[in-house]
Design a protein around this motif. Structure first.
Motif, PDB file in Angstrom:
ATOM      1  N   TYR A  58     -10.762  21.886  29.596  1.00  0.00           N
ATOM      2  CA  TYR A  58     -11.495  21.457  30.789  1.00  0.00           C
ATOM      3  C   TYR A  58     -10.643  21.684  32.038  1.00  0.00           C
ATOM      4  O   TYR A  58     -11.132  22.169  33.056  1.00  0.00           O
ATOM      5  N   MET A  59      -9.361  21.341  31.951  1.00  0.00           N
ATOM      6  CA  MET A  59      -8.475  21.518  33.086  1.00  0.00           C
ATOM      7  C   MET A  59      -8.351  22.995  33.458  1.00  0.00           C
ATOM      8  O   MET A  59      -8.349  23.347  34.634  1.00  0.00           O
ATOM      9  N   GLY A  60      -8.264  23.869  32.451  1.00  0.00           N
ATOM     10  CA  GLY A  60      -8.210  25.301  32.725  1.00  0.00           C
ATOM     11  C   GLY A  60      -9.479  25.798  33.405  1.00  0.00           C
ATOM     12  O   GLY A  60      -9.425  26.584  34.360  1.00  0.00           O
ATOM     13  N   LEU A  61     -10.621  25.328  32.926  1.00  0.00           N
ATOM     14  CA  LEU A  61     -11.894  25.732  33.513  1.00  0.00           C
ATOM     15  C   LEU A  61     -12.045  25.190  34.933  1.00  0.00           C
ATOM     16  O   LEU A  61     -12.494  25.898  35.838  1.00  0.00           O
ATOM     17  N   LEU A  62     -11.655  23.932  35.135  1.00  0.00           N
ATOM     18  CA  LEU A  62     -11.728  23.339  36.468  1.00  0.00           C
ATOM     19  C   LEU A  62     -10.811  24.074  37.440  1.00  0.00           C
ATOM     20  O   LEU A  62     -11.198  24.362  38.577  1.00  0.00           O
ATOM     21  N   THR A  63      -9.618  24.405  36.997  1.00  0.00           N
ATOM     22  CA  THR A  63      -8.679  25.139  37.840  1.00  0.00           C
ATOM     23  C   THR A  63      -9.237  26.516  38.201  1.00  0.00           C
ATOM     24  O   THR A  63      -9.152  26.946  39.358  1.00  0.00           O
ATOM     25  N   ALA A  64      -9.837  27.190  37.229  1.00  0.00           N
ATOM     26  CA  ALA A  64     -10.434  28.505  37.491  1.00  0.00           C
ATOM     27  C   ALA A  64     -11.602  28.390  38.461  1.00  0.00           C
ATOM     28  O   ALA A  64     -11.753  29.236  39.354  1.00  0.00           O
ATOM     29  N   ALA A  65     -12.424  27.355  38.309  1.00  0.00           N
ATOM     30  CA  ALA A  65     -13.559  27.167  39.216  1.00  0.00           C
ATOM     31  C   ALA A  65     -13.070  26.893  40.639  1.00  0.00           C
ATOM     32  O   ALA A  65     -13.607  27.446  41.612  1.00  0.00           O
ATOM     33  N   ARG A  66     -12.059  26.057  40.781  1.00  0.00           N
ATOM     34  CA  ARG A  66     -11.521  25.752  42.115  1.00  0.00           C
ATOM     35  C   ARG A  66     -10.876  26.987  42.732  1.00  0.00           C
ATOM     36  O   ARG A  66     -11.039  27.250  43.932  1.00  0.00           O
ATOM     37  N   ALA A  67     -10.150  27.768  41.919  1.00  0.00           N
ATOM     38  CA  ALA A  67      -9.533  28.993  42.426  1.00  0.00           C
ATOM     39  C   ALA A  67     -10.606  29.997  42.847  1.00  0.00           C
ATOM     40  O   ALA A  67     -10.442  30.709  43.849  1.00  0.00           O
ATOM     41  N   THR A  68     -11.692  30.052  42.117  1.00  0.00           N
ATOM     42  CA  THR A  68     -12.801  30.929  42.468  1.00  0.00           C
ATOM     43  C   THR A  68     -13.385  30.547  43.824  1.00  0.00           C
ATOM     44  O   THR A  68     -13.628  31.402  44.683  1.00  0.00           O
ATOM     45  N   MET A  69     -13.603  29.246  44.024  1.00  0.00           N
ATOM     46  CA  MET A  69     -14.157  28.783  45.301  1.00  0.00           C
ATOM     47  C   MET A  69     -13.183  29.034  46.458  1.00  0.00           C
ATOM     48  O   MET A  69     -13.586  29.435  47.552  1.00  0.00           O
ATOM     49  N   ALA A  70     -11.890  28.814  46.226  1.00  0.00           N
ATOM     50  CA  ALA A  70     -10.892  29.065  47.255  1.00  0.00           C
ATOM     51  C   ALA A  70     -10.820  30.551  47.585  1.00  0.00           C
ATOM     52  O   ALA A  70     -10.716  30.943  48.755  1.00  0.00           O
ATOM     53  N   SER A  71     -10.889  31.375  46.547  1.00  0.00           N
ATOM     54  CA  SER A  71     -10.868  32.820  46.738  1.00  0.00           C
ATOM     55  C   SER A  71     -12.073  33.283  47.547  1.00  0.00           C
ATOM     56  O   SER A  71     -11.956  34.143  48.423  1.00  0.00           O
ATOM     57  N   ASP A  72     -13.223  32.706  47.270  1.00  0.00           N
ATOM     58  CA  ASP A  72     -14.435  33.023  48.019  1.00  0.00           C
ATOM     59  C   ASP A  72     -14.304  32.574  49.478  1.00  0.00           C
ATOM     60  O   ASP A  72     -14.743  33.266  50.392  1.00  0.00           O
ATOM     61  N   ALA A  73     -13.671  31.414  49.694  1.00  0.00           N
ATOM     62  CA  ALA A  73     -13.524  30.878  51.044  1.00  0.00           C
ATOM     63  C   ALA A  73     -12.649  31.766  51.928  1.00  0.00           C
ATOM     64  O   ALA A  73     -12.859  31.840  53.142  1.00  0.00           O
ATOM     65  N   VAL A  74     -11.673  32.442  51.335  1.00  0.00           N
ATOM     66  CA  VAL A  74     -10.807  33.318  52.132  1.00  0.00           C
ATOM     67  C   VAL A  74     -11.333  34.752  52.173  1.00  0.00           C
ATOM     68  O   VAL A  74     -10.688  35.631  52.731  1.00  0.00           O
ATOM     69  N   GLY A  75     -12.486  34.992  51.569  1.00  0.00           N
ATOM     70  CA  GLY A  75     -13.120  36.307  51.649  1.00  0.00           C
ATOM     71  C   GLY A  75     -12.544  37.343  50.712  1.00  0.00           C
ATOM     72  O   GLY A  75     -12.579  38.546  51.002  1.00  0.00           O
ATOM     73  N   ASP A  76     -12.052  36.914  49.575  1.00  0.00           N
ATOM     74  CA  ASP A  76     -11.514  37.842  48.579  1.00  0.00           C
ATOM     75  C   ASP A  76     -12.614  38.802  48.123  1.00  0.00           C
ATOM     76  O   ASP A  76     -13.786  38.444  48.066  1.00  0.00           O
ATOM     77  N   ILE A  77     -12.224  40.023  47.792  1.00  0.00           N
ATOM     78  CA  ILE A  77     -13.189  41.043  47.375  1.00  0.00           C
ATOM     79  C   ILE A  77     -13.889  40.650  46.079  1.00  0.00           C
ATOM     80  O   ILE A  77     -15.093  40.847  45.932  1.00  0.00           O
TER      81      ILE A  77
END
Length: 133
Positions: free
Chosen positions: A48-67
């Motif tokens: 769960y922690m791995g999935l939550l971390t990946a989801a948060r990293a995905t949202m952060a990546s989207d927020a900074v406009g990652d390709i």
């Protein structure tokens, strides 16, 4: 419980062997089951922690406009073989997600109020009910 606590209990059970072998066997079985449940819980928490971390990293990546902001989530799901593969599976996953969302919304609703203690309700079942003689 820590691993050493499980070991202490096992040592205590081993020291008590004698007259109550059946009871000690049950205690050993229950202790093994408890330890397995603890291990499964730890594994689920880590996943769960791995999935939550990946989801948060995905949202952060989207927020900074990652390709490709889904890289983190795609990697985490791919490690577990959970990436959708075909149109039918995609449709099923989306349907399951909508159903889960609906069920969770119902769980979060305010529970209905219970009848007051003064207004007793008749119950038809229960251990205390006796048959007429």
């Amino acid at each position: 419980m820590t691993r050493s606590e499980f070991d202490d209990i096992r040592a205590h059970i081993a020291a008590e062997e004698g007259d109550c072998d059946d009871l000690l066997q049950i205690a050993r079985t229950l202790l093994d089951d408890l330890e397995q449940a603890r291990l499964r819980e730890a594994t689920l928490r880590a996943r769960y922690m791995g999935l939550l971390t990946a989801a948060r990293a995905t949202m952060a990546s989207d927020a900074v406009g990652d390709i490709d902001p889904l890289t983190f989530l795609r990697h985490e799901l791919g490690k577990r073989g959970q990436l959708p593969t075909g149109d039918e599976e995609v449709t099923r996953i989306l349907s399951d997600a909508r159903t889960a969302e609906t069920l969770l919304a119902h769980l979060e609703e305010k529970p209905q109020s219970r009848p007051r203690a003064g207004a007793r309700m008749r119950r038809c079942a229960g251990a205390a009910r006796r048959l007429p003689r």
